[in-house]
Design a protein around this motif. Structure first.
Motif, PDB file in Angstrom:
ATOM      1  N   ASP A 232       0.667  -0.823  -0.277  1.00  0.00           N
ATOM      2  CA  ASP A 232       0.310   0.649   0.230  1.00  0.00           C
ATOM      3  C   ASP A 232       0.698   1.484   0.254  1.00  0.00           C
ATOM      4  OD1 ASP A 232      -3.282   1.024  -0.172  1.00  0.00           O
ATOM      5  OD2 ASP A 232      -3.024   1.367   1.861  1.00  0.00           O
ATOM      6  N   ASP A 234       2.418   4.586  -1.829  1.00  0.00           N
ATOM      7  CA  ASP A 234       2.447   5.290  -2.249  1.00  0.00           C
ATOM      8  C   ASP A 234       3.105   5.859  -3.814  1.00  0.00           C
ATOM      9  OD1 ASP A 234       1.121   6.792  -4.641  1.00  0.00           O
ATOM     10  OD2 ASP A 234      -0.182   8.380  -2.998  1.00  0.00           O
ATOM     11  N   ARG A 255       0.973   0.704  -4.843  1.00  0.00           N
ATOM     12  CA  ARG A 255       0.046   1.617  -5.645  1.00  0.00           C
ATOM     13  C   ARG A 255       1.023   2.086  -5.807  1.00  0.00           C
ATOM     14  NH1 ARG A 255      -3.097   5.664  -2.019  1.00  0.00           N
ATOM     15  NH2 ARG A 255      -1.250   4.695  -0.538  1.00  0.00           N
ATOM     16  N   TRP A 272      -2.482  -0.754 -10.905  1.00  0.00           N
ATOM     17  CA  TRP A 272      -2.573   0.586 -11.505  1.00  0.00           C
ATOM     18  C   TRP A 272      -3.156   1.624 -12.260  1.00  0.00           C
ATOM     19  CZ3 TRP A 272       3.516   1.466 -10.688  1.00  0.00           C
ATOM     20  CH2 TRP A 272       4.178   0.599  -9.494  1.00  0.00           C
TER      21      TRP A 272
END
Length: 276
Positions: A232, A234, A255, A272
């Motif tokens: 998770d 970013d 992500r 994505w």
């Protein structure tokens, strides 16, 4: 993906040649990654008789996102077709099934080491270590071909430590040529850290916990990401050009965006762009 990386087909999971070992041998706990608890050696209720997943196309929707980011590095087909000669755990005695489930995690660890060693041999900065890398790679490959009894008795932790020392030498050589500051954040707890735009070029992030970290537009060029937990995290518009020891499962668990720059060793996850 580069031709060098694509040539390691035997180090990529081939479910068609496996007896669903990851769906039986490994345990998981009810969490954000798995919808239920399952003990080691217990078949997942979603595993069909033909060893295929009954909800493969709906794994994320059904709460099994952890399955979508797992890769056995080819250990499944090695154990199924080589170590046990194509003998299905369902059709044999309970003892054979038990031993197969015991051996699978060992071979999976060895295959992951083979992935890193093969990648190291493609890195120009590691060429002076080439002979040593090839010796250890050959020794590791030999271990994967041992009998079930020998594999079950193998001190895989000791072998991982030996390989780890060599990969650390590789890391130092590669990061020395990045031109970055090379921050040492090995094993750092960076869960949820705000690292937007951070300068991590040539950083040593081996084993770092980066769960849900904000790495938007971070500079991770030439960083060592071996074992870093990117669940998770970013990576939107982050630059991972030249980052090494980064595996597909790590990327799949993070992500990102169309603007995320990835090394040639991995591919951009479909989810994505799908916004999943």
């Amino acid at each position: 993906m580069s031709d060098q990386m694509a040539g390691r087909g035997d180090l990529r999971g081939d479910c068609a040649r496996c007896f669903g070992l990851c769906c039986v041998a490994l345990p998981f706990a009810a969490s954000a990654d798995f919808a239920i608890d399952k003990r080691a050696g217990q078949a997942c209720p979603n595993l069909r008789e033909d060893h295929r997943c009954g909800i493969h196309t709906r794994l994320r929707d059904e709460g099994f996102s952890g399955c979508t980011v797992y890769d056995c590095f080819g250990a499944g087909q090695k154990v199924s077709q080589v170590t046990f000669g194509g003998q299905d755990w369902r059709a044999g005695p309970a003892e054979r099934a038990r031993r197969m489930f015991e051996v699978f995690p060992v071979v999976r660890q060895l295959h992951e080491l083979l992935w890193y060693l093969n990648e190291a041999l493609t890195l120009p900065a590691a060429r002076p270590l080439g002979d040593e890398l090839r010796r250890v790679l050959t020794a590791t490959e030999e271990l994967t071909r041992r009998t079930p009894e020998q594999l079950a008795a193998l001190d895989v932790a000791a072998h991982r430590q030996e390989v780890g020392h060599l990969l650390l030498k590789v890391s130092e050589s590669v990061r020395a040529g990045t031109g970055g500051r090379g921050k040492d954040r090995r094993g750092a707890d960076l869960m949820g850290a705000r690292l937007r735009g951070a300068g991590l070029r040539g950083a040593h992030l081996r084993g770092a916990c980066l769960i849900a970290a904000d790495l938007t537009r971070a500079d991770l060029r030439g960083a060592d990401l071996l074992g870093a937990d990117l669940r998770d995290a970013d990576l939107t518009d982050a630059d991972l050009t030249g980052a090494f020891f980064l595996t597909q499962p790590q990327v799949d668990a993070a992500r990102g965006s169309a603007g995320t720059r990835l090394p040639a060793s991995v591919t951009r996850p479909a989810h994505w762009t799908a916004g999943v």
